[in-house]
Design an enzyme around this catalytic site. Structure first.
Site: not given
Ligand code: HDE
Length: 704
Positions: A87, A160, A352, A375
């Site tokens: 993202h 999402n 987070h 997060y």
């Molecule tokens: Fe994320 N995801 N994600 N994700 N995600 C990040 O956090 C992660 C998942 C989502 O505009 C990271 O601060 C794991 C689902 C958005 O700043 C990180 C897993 C959904 C954003 C991270 C998922 C999301 C992130 C990268 C599997 C929808 C952007 C930077 C369990 C429900 C937020 C950060 C923004 C961002 C990890 C799966 C949505 C690495 C481990 C499911 C919208 O922490």
């Protein structure tokens, strides 16, 4: 409504409507502004010249004592912070969420429950796979993350635009992302899923099938962030005042409807305007067309099985169709403020899933549990330490007294000597809060079981909901899915991966599988369709009723001899609906006739069809057959958008080969109220879907 601003003009220095970023009471300094009007060093020393280094004579060596040079370069050398690991590419906006009170029966969280309560928010939309500088319109899932600055602490709903996820367990997240990111050897392709490793992963980890078909659908290429749905994806647990619990799924419903680009538009925009979505969001807010979403919840009884109508609520690859559990609207989000500084706000905002407030709890969804770690952890390197909640955009609006101390970039000047609880030397402050005082007291929930690395057997169904999704759509949307699979798999090199993908499609739908196989030139595998629950028409995004057109843009092809009265009439009608009109002409400057003056906002060189939701040719527009104008019209026609002309403008349509009788083609003698009304109605339906067979026939010669 604020005065309209031309799209590429310099933004005014606005004050964020939420007041986020203002640190006045604490330090007396507002971090959005720097004090005084004199250029200084970071230490506040006034400097006479920032263009010449201090030297021993004009041709001599630069002196080490030039502290201004060293500070300026040193700071520049460290301006970049690591981009988000996923993202990375996004755009944000400030806004307000207003609860309607309906959630009061299921949660004690005031942000959702208290009727009329307005809570400031900051929302960030994003793509998943691309780097920070990648194009907005690639085929990908979009992030929809909302930070609610509630009076009970900060709550983040990190969702999402697709209601399911690729994987069921967070432990696989690094793997799916490694597969989706560019190949490690050449670091290509950028921001795309059309490559071998992505398709290798999703065909070997077939739990990804449901999310993948959503990606291949029109949801993967939204028209605008403003026309996307948002989903919390996981099931959350809400807790009411009596400690009764309910399981819920969150939905954001855009007031403008759900609309997408065509694949050709998405590809043109990626080259012509990589900032397409970012620009659209910024301009809409700047022009007063504030994007709005209703927040809704699907509510399920919190039973020990945590299932609803046989659907496992802990499986993030499953939805509950709205026909089985209606979405109940609990409030409205309005985005009404652009960031003042992209880095300070959009880049530094840290969402987070563990930012929860009393009344909202996690569930055992193994994806959510992993996110609750990730997060928090990722901010340590991205934002440089544990004090990121003190960065202005992340600062809670609720009072903070947390006993954390020191660390990199500590902003607070803590008083007292006892950062522990209980204490007897700082008068006991700060005191813990129980349930009655609004403390985050988890509702006890029973947990037992063997320690195993395993998923429940209900997680083994990888296909039925993907098949249900496909079956639920209109034939036009289904064709887009066929085209998308054919494109994406056609970009893969490994035959084995393509063949494996076809065996997955064979389980979803026979025609889908056959058409994709034909497109790839591969044998069609035997159909093995799976059973699925009843189709869900709510999943369709093509709807028969028109949506509001606020923020839509109509291009008018004109020139020195054009009917400026007609343009003014059309503009008035469109602006009354919150839409915009932009004049396109061979050259820049102004068009003037009588009292009317029109500023040319796009020329044949700088404009392209993707910037407009419809294009109309004015009476008196040039008839010289400039191919750029004709291409603009042909693309608009091919992308099923409204096209039109008045007066002798129809000759330009004819030169572009556009049939004036075709669906969605609007012509008239004058730019009359009737023409304007037709245009507004066509924009409300997003595209002239009836034109589809005509365009499809022109794309594939009948002999093929
Ligand atoms: Fe994320 N995801 N994600 N994700 N995600 C990040 O956090 C992660 C998942 C989502 O505009 C990271 O601060 C794991 C689902 C958005 O700043 C990180 C897993 C959904 C954003 C991270 C998922 C999301 C992130 C990268 C599997 C929808 C952007 C930077 C369990 C429900 C937020 C950060 C923004 C961002 C990890 C799966 C949505 C690495 C481990 C499911 C919208 O922490």
């Amino acid at each position: 409504m604020p005065p309209a601003r031309k799209p590429d003009q310099k933004a005014p220095r606005t004050v964020s409507p939420t007041g986020v970023g203002y640190d006045g009471p604490k330090t007396g300094r507002d971090p959005r502004e720097q004090g005084g009007d004199k250029l200084t060093t970071p230490n506040g020393v006034r400097i006479p010249d920032s263009d010449h280094s201090l030297k021993a004579g004009p041709r001599g060596p630069v002196l080490l004592e030039d502290f201004h040079l060293r500070e300026k370069i040193m700071h520049f050398d460290h301006e970049r912070i690591p981009e988000r690991v996923v993202h990375a590419r996004g755009a944000g906006a400030h806004g307000v969420f207003t609860a309607n009170g309906a959630a009061g029966k299921v949660t004690r969280a005031a942000v959702l429950a208290e009727k009329g309560l307005e809570t400031p928010v900051f929302v960030r939309f994003s793509t998943v796979l691309g780097s920070r500088g990648s194009a907005d319109t690639v085929r990908d899932t979009r992030g929809f993350a909302t930070k609610f600055y509630t009076k009970e602490g900060t709550w983040d709903l990190v969702g999402n635009n697709i209601p399911v996820f690729f994987i069921q367990d967070a432990i696989k997240f690094p793997d799916i992302i490694h597969a989706g990111k560019p190949h490690p050897d050449r670091e290509i392709p950028q921001a795309q899923s059309a490559h071998d490793t992505f398709w290798d992963f999703v065909t070997l980890h077939t739990e990804a099938t449901h999310h993948t078909i959503w990606n291949m659908s029109d949801r993967g290429i939204p028209r605008s962030y403003r026309t996307m749905e948002g989903f919390g994806v996981h099931t959350f647990r809400l807790v009411d005042d009596n400690r009764e619990t309910a399981l819920v799924k969150f939905h954001w419903k855009p007031r403008l409807g759900v609309h997408s680009l065509t694949w050709e538009e998405a590809q043109i925009a990626a080259g012509f305007d990589p900032d397409f979505h970012r620009r659209d969001l910024y301009d809409a807010i700047e022009n007063g067309a504030f994007p709005e979403w209703d927040l809704g919840i699907q509510v399920f009884p919190d039973t020990p099985e945590e299932t609803f109508e046989g659907i496992d609520l802990l499986d993030p690859t499953k939805i509950v169709p709205e026909e089985l559990a209606p979405v109940q609207i609990i409030g409205t989000l309005v985005l009404n403020g652009n960031p003042t500084n992209f880095f300070a706000e959009t880049e530094q905002v840290a969402y987070h899933t563990g930012h929860l407030v009393p009344g909202i709890e996690s569930t055992n969804d193994p994806l959510l549990q992993g996110r609750n770690f990730s997060y928090l952890d990722t901010q340590l390197t991205r934002l440089g330490g544990p004090n990121f909640t003190q960065i202005p955009i992340n600062r809670p609006h609720a009072p903070v007294n947390d006993n954390t101390r020191d660390g990199f970039y500590q902003q607070a000047v803590h008083t007292g000597v006892a950062p522990y609880t209980p204490n007897s030397v700082d008068d006991g402050v700060p005191f813990p809060s129980d349930w009655a005082e609004g403390g985050y007291v988890n509702v006890p929930r029973h947990v037992e079981g063997d320690v195993v690395r395993a998923a429940p057997s209900s997680f083994d169904d990888h296909y039925s909901q993907a098949a249900m999704f496909y079956a639920s759509l209109t034939s036009i949307e289904q064709q887009h899915i066929i085209d998308a699979y054919t494109f994406e798999l056609g970009k893969c090199y490994e035959q084995g991966i393509k063949e494996r993908a076809l065996t997955v499609l064979a389980k979803l739908d026979e025609n889908l599988c056959t058409q994709v196989a034909l497109g790839l030139g591969l044998p069609v595998p035997a159909p093995e369709p799976v059973d699925h629950i009843a189709e869900s028409p709510a999943l369709r995004q093509i709807k028969p009723t028109p949506f509001p057109i606020a923020g839509r843009i109509v291009g008018v092809v004109a020139g020195p001899g054009a009917d400026l009265d007609g343009i003014a009439t059309l503009r008035k009608a469109l602006e009354a609906e919150g839409a915009l009109l932009r004049v396109i002409a061979p050259n820049g400057g102004q068009l003037a006739k009588g009292k009317n003056v029109e500023i040319v906002e796009r020329t044949f060189a700088t404009g392209r069809s993707i910037e407009f939701d419809a294009i109309v040719v004015a009476d008196g527009a040039p008839k010289d057959g400039d191919f750029r104008a004709l291409v603009m019209l042909q693309e608009t026609f091919r992308h099923l958008k409204a096209v039109g002309a008045w007066g002798d403008g129809v000759e330009v349509l004819a030169a572009a080969g556009i049939d004036p009788e075709a669906p969605g083609v609007l012509t008239g003698k004058k730019a009359s109220a009737k023409l304007a009304a037709g245009l507004i109605a066509a924009l409300g339906l997003h595209r002239a879907w009836d034109r589809t067979p005509l365009v499809a026939a022109s794309l594939v010669p009948p002999s093929v």
